[in-house]
Design an enzyme around this catalytic site. Sequence first.
Site, PDB file in Angstrom:
ATOM      1  N   LYS A   1       5.198   2.685  -3.136  1.00 17.90           N
ATOM      2  CA  LYS A   1       5.939   4.000  -3.636  1.00 17.90           C
ATOM      3  C   LYS A   1       5.659   4.058  -4.791  1.00 17.90           C
ATOM      4  CE  LYS A   1       4.641   7.640  -1.176  1.00 17.90           C
ATOM      5  NZ  LYS A   1       4.456   7.983   0.315  1.00 17.90           N
TER       6      LYS A   1
ATOM      7  N   LYS B   1       4.208   2.589   8.973  1.00 15.38           N
ATOM      8  CA  LYS B   1       3.215   3.544   9.411  1.00 15.38           C
ATOM      9  C   LYS B   1       2.604   3.059   9.183  1.00 15.38           C
ATOM     10  CE  LYS B   1       3.019   7.254   6.431  1.00 15.38           C
ATOM     11  NZ  LYS B   1       3.143   8.029   5.091  1.00 15.38           N
TER      12      LYS B   1
ATOM     13  N   LYS C   1       0.982  -0.950  -0.207  1.00 15.74           N
ATOM     14  CA  LYS C   1      -0.069  -0.135   0.157  1.00 15.74           C
ATOM     15  C   LYS C   1       0.954   1.682  -0.338  1.00 15.74           C
ATOM     16  CE  LYS C   1      -4.004   1.939   0.571  1.00 15.74           C
ATOM     17  NZ  LYS C   1      -3.579   2.899  -1.003  1.00 15.74           N
TER      18      LYS C   1
HETATM   19  N1  GLU Z   1       0.840   9.323   0.331  1.00 12.60           N
HETATM   20  C1  GLU Z   1       0.430   9.317   1.373  1.00 12.60           C
HETATM   21  C2  GLU Z   1       0.944   8.495   2.226  1.00 12.60           C
HETATM   22  O1  GLU Z   1       2.033   8.895   2.133  1.00 12.60           O
HETATM   23  C3  GLU Z   1      -1.427   8.020   1.458  1.00 12.60           C
HETATM   24  C4  GLU Z   1      -0.973   7.122   1.134  1.00 12.60           C
HETATM   25  C5  GLU Z   1      -2.044   5.910   0.755  1.00 12.60           C
HETATM   26  O2  GLU Z   1      -3.714   6.496   1.045  1.00 12.60           O
HETATM   27  O3  GLU Z   1      -1.527   4.368   0.625  1.00 12.60           O
HETATM   28  O4  GLU Z   1       1.095   8.166   3.064  1.00 12.60           O
END
Ligand code: GLU
Length: 433
Positions: A109, A97, A73
Amino acid sequence: MVKTASAQTPYKRFAQNLKHALDHLRCTPAERALFREPKHIWKNTITIVRDNRTSANFPAFRVQYNDARGPYKGGIRFHPAADEDEVKALAALMAIKTAVVDIPFGGAKGGVQCDPKNLSKREVQLLSRAYVRAFATHIGPDIDVPAPDVNTNPDIMGWMRDEYEVLTKSFAPAVITGKPLSYGGSLGRDTATARGAFFILEELIERKALNPKDLRVVIQGFGNAGAAMAQFLHNAGCTIVAVSDSHGGIYYKEGLDPVRIQKYKSSTGSVTGEYCQGSVCDIKKMKMDNVQAVTNEELLELPCDILIPAALDNVITAKNAGKIQAHFILELANGPTTPEADSILTKRNIQVIPDVLSNAGGVTVSYFEWVQGRSGEQWTAERVDADLKRIMLAAFRAVRREAGREKLSYRGAAFVLGVKRMLETMRVRGWVK
Ligand code: GLU
């Protein structure tokens, strides 16, 4: 030559924080090996035909760091600095995270190395669709679920979902999150990153017995997260003394009005395309007396109580950490503080609420969107808000407990908690003894 802190790459900075956690947990070599490199690094060059009929190539990446706890994710960013190393670091941060907020995802990512500010809306759409074609076999609702990040937005997520569904001849609302509300998005996703951080800050303010009315806030970055954060804090009674965007910033001791700035920003389309519709630093043209223009570097060193880096990484470094005047730093950006700066800030008693905790509201509401996409349900805004608050506060409590018990900084504790949770699952799955 001795490498200075700033010569370190984003992934090396991540690895330094990771090492502290692995050492702290006395991990075995076999356990450490699971964290050393991402599971997959997918690279491609994507090509679009530009409006002037020339073709343009862009390096594109999808890095899948770890999927022990669930599908990969993480967002996709469109940015000139998005190279393999940066995307690797951001993918790894996502894994920590998602574990810190305890949602059933891994970390990934994506990035396209481009300057979207020089692309038309049509070109951005072509790029978004080409990205999905390039990586379609590696993504999917149960495999890897992308989302927005720097310079990407709900429209882009919508085009990407559409491209994926056409390509796979499927109905797949859960393939991507952060979509437009009319095309499988979730209520509350647009403000989720800021909302999650706001809940953490509210709790912190209460625990320290502070009065929001006494708090001066500086925000670097007036994109999705920064602008919404300014609004939440303004509504709570805090004084927003400075804001900025990539062009520069403004400082006004008496307090800025985020509504006015937002209106001004979206009404003055000075740059072409979808991006940068006007600029925060143009506010000086708003004829506000005493508003002072500042650079993004100066902004970080302004007198304030709370500093919120909400733009890019590597902005609080060994060079400026000694000059920061804030008492708290709340990281809305990913990776804004280097490990060297962290040590300086700790010595100076400046408390940092780390990215892997404070900006996790975005991915948390992405999780709600994914659940809704898979079940066909539509949650109310109240349900999203209440569940986000519950998850953010539980994560903050868990980080505080870890920090208190183990005498760690909040970042140290969040990394220990994330790594511990990942290892737990990896043990159950038989990846390690
Ligand atoms: N780009 C956001 C982050 O760095 C959201 C990632 C997401 O919703 O998967 O947390």
